[in-house]
Design an enzyme around this catalytic site. Structure first.
Site, PDB file in Angstrom:
ATOM      1  N   THR A   1     -14.063   8.574 -29.002  1.00 47.86           N
ATOM      2  CA  THR A   1     -12.617   8.536 -27.938  1.00 47.86           C
ATOM      3  C   THR A   1     -12.698  10.073 -28.008  1.00 47.86           C
ATOM      4  O   THR A   1     -12.350  11.278 -28.801  1.00 47.86           O
ATOM      5  CB  THR A   1     -12.636   8.135 -28.362  1.00 47.86           C
ATOM      6  OG1 THR A   1     -12.494   6.789 -28.329  1.00 47.86           O
ATOM      7  CG2 THR A   1     -10.380   8.130 -27.739  1.00 47.86           C
ATOM      8  N   GLU A   2     -12.575  10.360 -26.675  1.00 51.34           N
ATOM      9  CA  GLU A   2     -12.045  11.526 -25.964  1.00 51.34           C
ATOM     10  C   GLU A   2     -10.900  11.478 -24.957  1.00 51.34           C
ATOM     11  O   GLU A   2     -10.040  10.697 -24.790  1.00 51.34           O
ATOM     12  CB  GLU A   2     -13.068  12.643 -25.145  1.00 51.34           C
ATOM     13  CG  GLU A   2     -14.610  13.061 -25.999  1.00 51.34           C
ATOM     14  CD  GLU A   2     -15.260  13.414 -24.965  1.00 51.34           C
ATOM     15  OE1 GLU A   2     -15.089  13.915 -24.035  1.00 51.34           O
ATOM     16  OE2 GLU A   2     -16.753  13.950 -25.487  1.00 51.34           O
ATOM     17  N   PRO A   3      -9.802  12.825 -24.756  1.00 53.35           N
ATOM     18  CA  PRO A   3      -8.737  12.181 -23.980  1.00 53.35           C
ATOM     19  C   PRO A   3      -8.860  11.337 -22.749  1.00 53.35           C
ATOM     20  O   PRO A   3      -8.135  10.804 -22.769  1.00 53.35           O
ATOM     21  CB  PRO A   3      -7.908  13.660 -23.718  1.00 53.35           C
ATOM     22  CG  PRO A   3      -8.591  15.246 -25.149  1.00 53.35           C
ATOM     23  CD  PRO A   3     -10.012  14.166 -24.816  1.00 53.35           C
TER      24      PRO A   3
ATOM     25  N   ALA B   1     -11.816   9.386 -22.458  1.00 45.46           N
ATOM     26  CA  ALA B   1     -12.927   9.415 -22.047  1.00 45.46           C
ATOM     27  C   ALA B   1     -12.697   7.832 -23.588  1.00 45.46           C
ATOM     28  O   ALA B   1     -12.992   8.040 -24.958  1.00 45.46           O
ATOM     29  CB  ALA B   1     -14.117   9.285 -22.899  1.00 45.46           C
TER      30      ALA B   1
ATOM     31  N   SER C   1     -11.450   3.235 -23.154  1.00 47.05           N
ATOM     32  CA  SER C   1     -12.536   2.890 -23.096  1.00 47.05           C
ATOM     33  C   SER C   1     -13.378   2.893 -22.038  1.00 47.05           C
ATOM     34  O   SER C   1     -14.575   2.512 -22.267  1.00 47.05           O
ATOM     35  CB  SER C   1     -10.903   1.058 -22.335  1.00 47.05           C
ATOM     36  OG  SER C   1     -10.347   0.673 -23.424  1.00 47.05           O
TER      37      SER C   1
ATOM     38  N   THR D   1     -10.302   8.697 -37.027  1.00 49.02           N
ATOM     39  CA  THR D   1     -10.085   8.283 -38.294  1.00 49.02           C
ATOM     40  C   THR D   1     -10.620   9.433 -39.094  1.00 49.02           C
ATOM     41  O   THR D   1     -12.204   9.266 -39.246  1.00 49.02           O
ATOM     42  CB  THR D   1     -10.753   6.963 -38.492  1.00 49.02           C
ATOM     43  OG1 THR D   1     -10.080   5.955 -37.745  1.00 49.02           O
ATOM     44  CG2 THR D   1     -10.238   6.435 -39.859  1.00 49.02           C
TER      45      THR D   1
ATOM     46  N   ARG E   1      13.322 -18.793 -50.732  1.00 45.00           N
ATOM     47  CA  ARG E   1      14.475 -18.531 -49.694  1.00 45.00           C
ATOM     48  C   ARG E   1      15.090 -19.977 -49.509  1.00 45.00           C
ATOM     49  O   ARG E   1      14.777 -20.517 -48.886  1.00 45.00           O
ATOM     50  CB  ARG E   1      14.163 -17.707 -48.052  1.00 45.00           C
ATOM     51  CG  ARG E   1      15.599 -17.391 -47.464  1.00 45.00           C
ATOM     52  CD  ARG E   1      16.795 -16.447 -48.043  1.00 45.00           C
ATOM     53  NE  ARG E   1      17.738 -16.062 -46.863  1.00 45.00           N
ATOM     54  CZ  ARG E   1      18.737 -15.683 -47.460  1.00 45.00           C
ATOM     55  NH1 ARG E   1      19.289 -15.544 -48.067  1.00 45.00           N
ATOM     56  NH2 ARG E   1      19.809 -15.080 -46.331  1.00 45.00           N
TER      57      ARG E   1
ATOM     58  N   GLY F   1      13.368 -13.468 -41.661  1.00 44.32           N
ATOM     59  CA  GLY F   1      14.530 -13.389 -40.461  1.00 44.32           C
ATOM     60  C   GLY F   1      14.265 -11.813 -40.881  1.00 44.32           C
ATOM     61  O   GLY F   1      13.974 -10.846 -41.091  1.00 44.32           O
TER      62      GLY F   1
ATOM     63  N   GLU G   1     -11.214   0.281 -31.690  1.00 37.32           N
ATOM     64  CA  GLU G   1     -12.997  -0.337 -31.405  1.00 37.32           C
ATOM     65  C   GLU G   1     -12.719  -1.181 -30.769  1.00 37.32           C
ATOM     66  O   GLU G   1     -13.705  -2.206 -30.911  1.00 37.32           O
ATOM     67  CB  GLU G   1     -13.369  -0.732 -33.092  1.00 37.32           C
ATOM     68  CG  GLU G   1     -13.337   0.310 -34.219  1.00 37.32           C
ATOM     69  CD  GLU G   1     -14.079   0.082 -35.045  1.00 37.32           C
ATOM     70  OE1 GLU G   1     -15.938  -0.454 -34.763  1.00 37.32           O
ATOM     71  OE2 GLU G   1     -14.233   0.262 -36.362  1.00 37.32           O
TER      72      GLU G   1
END
Length: 382
Positions: free
Chosen positions: A126-128, A130, A132, A158, A268, A339, A363
């Site tokens: 992935t690029e800035p 590019a 999807s 990652t 609970r 809750g 991914e």
């Protein structure tokens, strides 16, 4: 079709569950708060075979099946999705790319240390501009004396700042579009490769995600991974299998959310009885359990086909889509059943709710999975 787990699979599940409960569970919130991947855990993961799950023993791997892989990832994610994601990215992206398309010399030099857990692996696609549209890469690789010169930037990597080896996709022939993209193995410390910003994330905070920059980064000729011009094609093949791992992360997270919700529903008390005695809570648990089992079966089916050597493009996307969206719903219901306690960090529900959203994005987004699935049917003959 036999749905019963084998004795070996039961042993694997039990061993990974015990490891996760003993070595990971006590530190989950500390690692999350510090936004730190625990490098001290790497030798332990390696010793258990979790950093070379599917790779041959001759490279230091565990030589396990795709279904075993899902079980391992699922059990890690049940306790901490961040660690499971790190293990899945290491195995299913970086190491898998090298195993599938690397030369024997690259497998010995790179896959061996990865599989033995001596270093972690990263995979930079992935690029800035590019994401999807992964074929719209701008990072370039130009032949230079004795090798290649890499220039550009990668984001959302990652292990970007801590990996020993990184598989990097770059454009080698801009006139050939997606068939002009090649893959390279870049070793930590390579001149010209620097770590940029470490991302401050909503969830999965113990998995390090960083930007990588390449400025006149010189690598040798043997850094080319696979055939020149086949990097994008190979990356899509890697993602087909990698999505099975993400589906397993989602199944494990969803199971962890269900287990936490069920415990809370039993403990609970309101109006004089456990809240699990109320139909509104019972129906939530029933829907969660049913969705998780469906997602698990889709994931295991994709793994089964992978083990048989069959193409899994459709099955992997189906598993990833259904499991990730099921996990989002399970995490949400876990918070709801807790809750007010689901909104504080003293209980696991809050962290699971933050962690889960990445699974519908990383991914390949849910939208991309739907496109992949639809095209598998629309492009099929007849």
């Amino acid at each position: 079709m036999d749905f019963r787990p084998s004795e070996a699979e039961r042993v694997t599940r039990r061993a990974i569950r015990e490891f996760a409960e003993r070595e990971i569970a006590p530190q989950v919130m500390a690692w999350d708060e510090a936004q730190r991947f625990p490098m001290e855990l790497v030798p332990k993961l390696g010793a258990l075979g979790l950093l070379g799950i599917r790779f041959p023993e001759r490279y230091g791997g565990a030589g396990m099946s795709a279904l075993d892989y899902c079980i391992c990832i699922e059990e890690l994610a049940r306790v901490d999705p961040s660690i499971a994601l790190a293990v899945a990215a290491h195995n299913g992206l970086c190491a898998a790319h090298i195993h599938l398309f690397g030369s024997e010399a690259q497998r010995q030099r790179v896959l061996g240390p990865l599989a033995r857990g001596e270093v972690l692996g990263a995979w930079a696609l992935t690029e800035p501009d590019a994401g999807s549209d992964a074929g719209a890469l701008r990072m370039t690789a130009v032949r230079a004396a004795g090798g290649w010169r890499l220039d550009g930037a990668k984001v959302f990597v990652t292990h970007g700042g801590i990996a020993g080896f990184t598989v990097v996709m770059a454009v080698t022939d801009p006139d050939r579009g997606r068939h002009g993209i090649s893959a390279f193995v870049v070793e930590r410390g390579a001149a010209g490769m620097t770590v940029g910003r470490k991302e401050n994330k909503l969830g999965m905070r113990a998995t390090e995600t960083a930007e990588l920059r390449f400025d006149d980064c010189r690598v040798s000729e043997d850094a080319l991974l696979g055939e020149e011009g086949q990097g994008f094609v190979n990356a899509m093949q890697v993602l087909d299998a990698g999505r099975i791992g993400i589906a397993a992360v989602a199944v494990g997270l969803a199971q962890g959310a269900f287990d936490a919700a069920r415990r809370h529903a039993a403990e609970r008390r309101q109006f004089g009885r456990p809240i699990g005695a109320f139909q509104a809570v019972q129906w939530k648990l029933a829907d969660m359990a049913t969705g998780i089992e469906a997602a698990r079966l889709l994931t295991y089916r994709a793994a089964y086909r992978k083990d048989r050597g069959e193409r899994t493009t459709r099955e992997s996307s189906m598993a990833k889509l259904r499991a990730s969206e099921t996990a989002v719903r399970a995490a949400e219901e876990c918070v709801q059943i807790h809750g007010g306690y689901g909104f504080v960090k003293d209980y696991p529900a809050e962290k699971l709710y933050r962690d889960v959203k990445l699974l519908t994005i990383g991914e390949g987004t849910s939208e991309i999975q739907r496109l992949v699935i639809a095209r598998q049917y629309l492009d099929a003959p007849g």
